[in-house]
Design an enzyme around this catalytic site. Structure first.
Site, mmCIF file in Angstrom:
data_model
loop_
_atom_site.group_PDB
_atom_site.id
_atom_site.type_symbol
_atom_site.label_atom_id
_atom_site.label_comp_id
_atom_site.label_asym_id
_atom_site.label_seq_id
_atom_site.Cartn_x
_atom_site.Cartn_y
_atom_site.Cartn_z
ATOM 1 N N GLY A 7 38.590 43.291 42.216
ATOM 2 C CA GLY A 7 37.614 43.119 43.298
ATOM 3 C C GLY A 7 36.449 42.249 42.886
ATOM 4 N N GLY A 36 30.033 41.264 45.209
ATOM 5 C CA GLY A 36 29.363 42.488 44.774
ATOM 6 C C GLY A 36 29.428 42.801 43.294
ATOM 7 N N GLY A 39 31.912 43.645 41.408
ATOM 8 C CA GLY A 39 33.021 43.050 40.651
ATOM 9 C C GLY A 39 32.653 41.669 40.153
ATOM 10 C CG ASP A 70 46.744 43.312 49.236
ATOM 11 O OD1 ASP A 70 45.963 44.287 49.199
ATOM 12 O OD2 ASP A 70 47.265 42.907 50.282
ATOM 13 C CG LEU A 71 43.806 46.836 44.343
ATOM 14 C CD1 LEU A 71 42.299 47.031 44.238
ATOM 15 C CD2 LEU A 71 44.512 47.472 43.152
ATOM 16 C CE1 TYR A 122 41.022 58.170 56.817
ATOM 17 C CE2 TYR A 122 39.981 57.191 58.741
ATOM 18 C CZ TYR A 122 40.220 57.196 57.375
ATOM 19 O OH TYR A 122 39.669 56.229 56.582
HETATM 20 N N1 LIG Z 1 27.619 49.276 46.935
HETATM 21 C C1 LIG Z 1 27.363 50.550 46.778
HETATM 22 O O1 LIG Z 1 26.288 51.042 47.152
HETATM 23 C C2 LIG Z 1 28.373 51.443 46.112
HETATM 24 C C3 LIG Z 1 28.033 52.792 45.934
HETATM 25 C C4 LIG Z 1 28.952 53.626 45.332
HETATM 26 C C5 LIG Z 1 30.164 53.141 44.903
HETATM 27 N N2 LIG Z 1 30.473 51.825 45.092
HETATM 28 C C6 LIG Z 1 31.799 51.363 44.631
HETATM 29 O O2 LIG Z 1 31.668 50.135 43.965
HETATM 30 C C7 LIG Z 1 32.891 49.411 44.057
HETATM 31 C C8 LIG Z 1 32.595 47.955 44.375
HETATM 32 O O3 LIG Z 1 32.048 47.866 45.661
HETATM 33 P P1 LIG Z 1 30.939 46.799 46.097
HETATM 34 O O4 LIG Z 1 29.758 47.579 46.489
HETATM 35 O O5 LIG Z 1 30.815 45.717 45.109
HETATM 36 O O6 LIG Z 1 31.604 46.281 47.467
HETATM 37 P P2 LIG Z 1 32.098 44.829 47.938
HETATM 38 O O7 LIG Z 1 31.026 43.826 47.758
HETATM 39 O O8 LIG Z 1 32.660 45.046 49.304
HETATM 40 O O9 LIG Z 1 33.278 44.522 46.922
HETATM 41 C C9 LIG Z 1 34.508 45.202 46.999
HETATM 42 C C10 LIG Z 1 35.598 44.329 46.430
HETATM 43 O O10 LIG Z 1 36.837 45.053 46.553
HETATM 44 C C11 LIG Z 1 37.811 44.153 47.040
HETATM 45 N N3 LIG Z 1 38.919 44.778 47.750
HETATM 46 C C12 LIG Z 1 38.881 45.565 48.849
HETATM 47 N N4 LIG Z 1 40.137 45.856 49.229
HETATM 48 C C13 LIG Z 1 40.985 45.242 48.358
HETATM 49 C C14 LIG Z 1 42.394 45.148 48.237
HETATM 50 N N5 LIG Z 1 43.236 45.722 49.111
HETATM 51 N N6 LIG Z 1 42.905 44.429 47.211
HETATM 52 C C15 LIG Z 1 42.101 43.802 46.335
HETATM 53 N N7 LIG Z 1 40.754 43.841 46.407
HETATM 54 C C16 LIG Z 1 40.210 44.551 47.411
HETATM 55 C C17 LIG Z 1 37.031 43.242 47.991
HETATM 56 O O11 LIG Z 1 37.788 42.082 48.217
HETATM 57 P P3 LIG Z 1 37.822 41.329 49.639
HETATM 58 O O12 LIG Z 1 36.621 40.443 49.605
HETATM 59 O O13 LIG Z 1 39.121 40.607 49.620
HETATM 60 O O14 LIG Z 1 37.735 42.384 50.699
HETATM 61 C C18 LIG Z 1 35.756 43.009 47.192
HETATM 62 O O15 LIG Z 1 35.918 41.965 46.261
HETATM 63 C C19 LIG Z 1 33.749 50.136 45.095
HETATM 64 O O16 LIG Z 1 34.748 50.873 44.434
HETATM 65 C C20 LIG Z 1 32.769 51.075 45.772
HETATM 66 O O17 LIG Z 1 33.373 52.256 46.257
HETATM 67 C C21 LIG Z 1 29.607 50.958 45.682
#
Ligand SMILES: NC(=O)c1ccc[n+]([C@@H]2O[C@H](COP(=O)([O-])OP(=O)(O)OC[C@H]3O[C@@H](n4cnc5c(N)ncnc54)[C@H](OP(=O)(O)O)[C@@H]3O)[C@@H](O)[C@H]2O)c1
Length: 350
Positions: free
Chosen positions: A45, A49, A51, A97-98, A196
């Site tokens: 990912g 963000g 990642g 693709d997860l 759900y």
């Molecule tokens: N931000 C917060 O406040 C927060 C808080 C707690 C936990 N987290 C955790 O932190 C992690 C990173 O999140 P983030 O905040 O950085 O969000 P983000 O900016 O939305 O990044 C998420 C990444 O996951 C990728 N992704 C989603 N579905 C996918 C799939 N099917 N296959 C491959 N990649 C996929 C997205 O790719 P696409 O661009 O292709 O969709 C994106 O690059 C997540 O696990 C989230 O639960 C975040």
């Protein structure tokens, strides 16, 4: 389900130690013996963000990073942004693709074909409170993407991590949102969507991330691979893009009781993708930046302070107790149960 307010500091004075630590500070604090120079990390990912920030900081300090994401155009843009800041960054991209376990298998095959060692795997990609949907193999989407695909990925790459020798790490990026729900062992898919709830789906998947790290750690720490789970904090990223408008409203109500401020934040979230290239990320001061958010996963992936502490859950670059008894798993039985279930579910896709 009602969205319990997030536990966030109300003022600077309430911010716990480590809350504002950045990923660069974590790297600067590493002793020479734990340097990431020449090491190889996979981060899932990485298009955005946490990642992208994790990939950036690891590459900035000399690691080779394999960026795993599902959108090649976005991956190239992400790579460009990193290389603009760190021209010597060693980055590779492999499609992943997860939501498709065949893609996970293909990713592992392509990574192995590179002939690189593997020192760390950061299972970061995720979606939050998305409307009901299923993966290619028919698993509920949040459980499938956030947990099950990462579970298979760890299994397929564990031998590479063992080979890289003691000090290898697996990080499962969880969330404080694990408190929304435990694992529905007898109905993991919410009765085909009939039962759900988007936040329960997120909670189930994030509880699974914590138990997954504990389970792999229990089995593989003896062979030199330690596994951790983390909560990055509330970070201004694009995570809410996977939510339905109703879920977004529920989340905002839980965090921002004032309706005027809520309307303002909603508006800011909508225009964010368009104004980000011009003015950067808009965020309230209590939220973390991506650099602060990624610090905990980078700390967990690299710091020798954590040697021998595998299985732990971290926030703000510190070990914390997970918020539920199920995720805390004092006996280790929950981790074993989740491992056995996940093993059964992915068995035919290995
Ligand atoms: N931000 C917060 O406040 C927060 C808080 C707690 C936990 N987290 C955790 O932190 C992690 C990173 O999140 P983030 O905040 O950085 O969000 P983000 O900016 O939305 O990044 C998420 C990444 O996951 C990728 N992704 C989603 N579905 C996918 C799939 N099917 N296959 C491959 N990649 C996929 C997205 O790719 P696409 O661009 O292709 O969709 C994106 O690059 C997540 O696990 C989230 O639960 C975040």
């Amino acid at each position: 389900m009602s969205f319990a307010p997030a536990i966030i500091p109300k003022s600077k004075a309430e911010e716990p130690e480590g809350y504002r630590t950045t990923s660069d500070q974590v790297m600067n604090n590493l002793p020479e013996s734990a340097s990431v120079k020449g090491k190889v990390f996979i981060v899932t990912g990485t298009n955005a963000g946490l990642g992208e920030e994790s990939a950036r900081v690891l590459a900035a300090y000399g690691a080779t990073v394999v960026m795993a994401s599902r959108n090649e155009k976005a991956a190239n843009e992400s790579k460009k942004r990193i290389i603009a800041r760190h021209p010597k960054a060693s980055l590779k991209w492999i499609f992943l693709d997860l939501s498709d376990l065949d893609s996970v298998r293909e990713f592992a095959k392509q990574f192995k074909a590179l002939g690189l060692p593997l020192n760390g795997l950061i299972c970061n990609a995720g979606i939050m409170a998305s409307p009901y949907g299923t993966t290619k193999q028919g698993f509920e989407m949040q459980f499938g993407v956030n947990h099950l695909a990462h579970f298979l990925l760890i299994q397929l790459l564990i031998d590479d991590l063992i080979k890289a020798g003691p000090g290898s790490r697996v990080i499962c990026v969880s969330s404080k949102g694990h408190r929304f729900a435990g694992i529905r062992y007898d109905d993991i898919g919410f009765d085909g969507g009939k039962k759900y709830d988007a936040f329960e789906g997120y909670g189930q998947s994030k509880t699974a991330n914590i138990l997954c790290a504990k389970a792999f750690n229990e089995i593989y720490s003896k062979q030199g691979v330690e596994c951790f789970s983390i909560h990055p904090g509330m970070v201004a990223t694009e995570l809410s893009k996977s939510m339905s408008p109703e879920s977004r409203e529920t989340m905002l109500k839980g965090n921002i009781p004032n309706p005027f401020i809520r309307t303002f934040v909603k508006g800011a979230m909508m225009i964010q993708p368009y104004i980000k290239p011009l003015v950067g990320t808009l965020k309230p001061s209590w939220m973390k930046s991506s650099e602060e958010g990624a610090a905990t996963q980078i700390y967990a992936a690299t710091s020798p302070d954590l040697n021998g502490k595998g299985g732990a859950y971290l926030e703000d670059c510190q070990i914390y107790r997970p918020l539920t008894d199920e995720a805390n798993d004092a006996t280790g039985e929950n981790a074993k149960r989740l491992y056995a279930l996940s093993e059964k579910l992915v068995a035919q896709y290995k």
